[in-house]
Design an enzyme around this catalytic site. Structure first.
Site: not given
Ligand code: IPM
Ligand code: MG
Length: 362
Positions: A146, A195, A227, A251, A255
């Site tokens: 990032y 990884k 993975d 990240d 999710d």
């Molecule tokens: C998160 C989001 C952010 C990230 C984006 C919106 C830049 O996906 O907070 O997980 O990737 O960190």
């Molecule tokens: Mg995210």
């Protein structure tokens, strides 16, 4: 006691859910005799509309002058919003990355919990999740891909893009310390995800995590390749307590972990630095498709406010009170649309906030 709280209402459903979380904080202040003063701060799309930039000096200074910041979600629909016609560094997400970096918020805590009342929303087979699960992803937030050098250009006549993934040992050490510390307050198990079979940065990650582990012999440490971790999250989520990982892996895995709970509208997060300051926000996005319709689930933001009370203001019983109120309301069967199931009572954003607020009493 008195505290200063920065409020970033954000975009999409952000303003609605922050309004409800603020209601809850105000109730806590009146029940427990505290004084919270709020400063509104701009970030993301709302900041672009007001100033042309996704983050400003005022935002950073206002956040620095606060004990903690509560944030709704930021960003819009990339296909239709004019914000996404701007250069990448002028878009809403750049504001979010900017505030993380400016305040040194290197530790991102994302709990993923399966609430027994919401087990029906979990997409996994019942036998995999029986008894529920409760994990926490400790994601490194200010390093890695990032924030590495990047450029796009033409090399050997071909359009070429470069992103770089860099970690130094200090960046790894400080997040590992946070991971082991929090594991001690939970179930004493850290799964460090990397990884290391391919990446140098992951091999350094693994060896620094092992060094830090020497100071935490009471915490069990295992290593897992990313993975495999992605697969284990849907195969056997109960095995995880704390997942410790770098920025990009965190990240993606966070999710996935939230989807496995079936209720992304319920999941809070905290981004911390080395002081007691923190930025608290729901794990979900700004859901522009339902913005302004009183449909959004405010619980993730309300639980983020509970994390704010716990980690930045050190108000433990107040944080417990918020979490218990949420639990009560779920047990009573109130649901927003995203977590609705038969036999429950459907409520909107505002009513959900009101009912939770009402349940907070001494
Ligand atoms: C998160 C989001 C952010 C990230 C984006 C919106 C830049 O996906 O907070 O997980 O990737 O960190
Ligand atoms: Mg995210």
């Amino acid at each position: 006691m008195s505290f200063r709280i920065g409020l970033i209402r954000g975009d999409g459903i952000g303003p609605e859910i922050v309004t409800e979380a603020k209601k809850v904080l105000d109730k806590i202040a009146s029940v427990y005799g505290h004084q919270f003063t709020y400063q509104e701060l701009l970030l993301g799309g709302a900041c672009i509309d007001a100033t042309g930039e996704p983050i400003t000096k005022e935002t950073i200074e206002g956040a620095k002058a606060s004990d903690a910041v509560l944030m709704g979600s930021i960003g819009g629909d990339a296909a239709t919003s004019p914000w996404y016609k701007l250069e990448p560094e002028k878009r809403p997400e750049a504001g979010l990355l900017g505030i993380r970096k400016a305040l040194g918020l290197f530790a991102n805590l994302r709990p993923a919990v399966l609430y027994p009342e919401l087990a029906g929303a979990c997409p996994l087979k019942e036998e995999l999740t029986e008894g529920g699960f409760d994990m926490l992803i400790m994601r490194e937030l200010t390093g890695g891909l990032y924030f590495g050098e990047r450029h796009t250009g033409v090399e050997n006549g071909l359009r070429t893009a470069v992103d770089t993934l860099t970690y130094n040992e200090e960046e790894i050490r400080r997040i590992a310390v946070k991971g082991f510390e929090i594991a001690r307050k939970r179930r004493n198990h850290v799964t460090s995800v990397d990884k290391a079979n391919v990446l140098d940065s992951s091999r350094l990650w693994r060896s620094v995590v092992e060094e830090v582990h020497k100071d935490y012999p009471d915490v069990e440490l295992s290593h897992m390749l990313v993975d495999n971790c992605a697969m284990q999250l849907v195969r056997d989520p109960k095995q995880f307590d704390v997942i410790l990982t770098e920025n990009m892996f965190g990240d993606i895995l966070s999710d996935e972990a939230s989807m496995v709970t079936g209720s992304i509208g319920m999941l809070a997060s905290a981004s911390l630095n080395d002081t007691s300051f923190g930025l608290y926000e729901p794990s979900h996005g700004s859901a522009p498709d339902i913005a302004g319709q009183d449909k959004a689930n405010p619980i993730a933001t309300i639980l983020s406010a509970a994390m704010l009370l716990r980690y930045s203001l050190n108000l433990q019983k107040e944080a417990d009170a918020v979490e218990e109120a949420v639990q009560k309301v779920l047990t009573e069967g109130y649901r927003t649309g995203d977590i609705m199931s038969t036999g429950c009572t459907l409520v909107g954003t505002k009513e959900m906030g009101d009912i939770i607020t009402e349940r907070i009493n001494l």
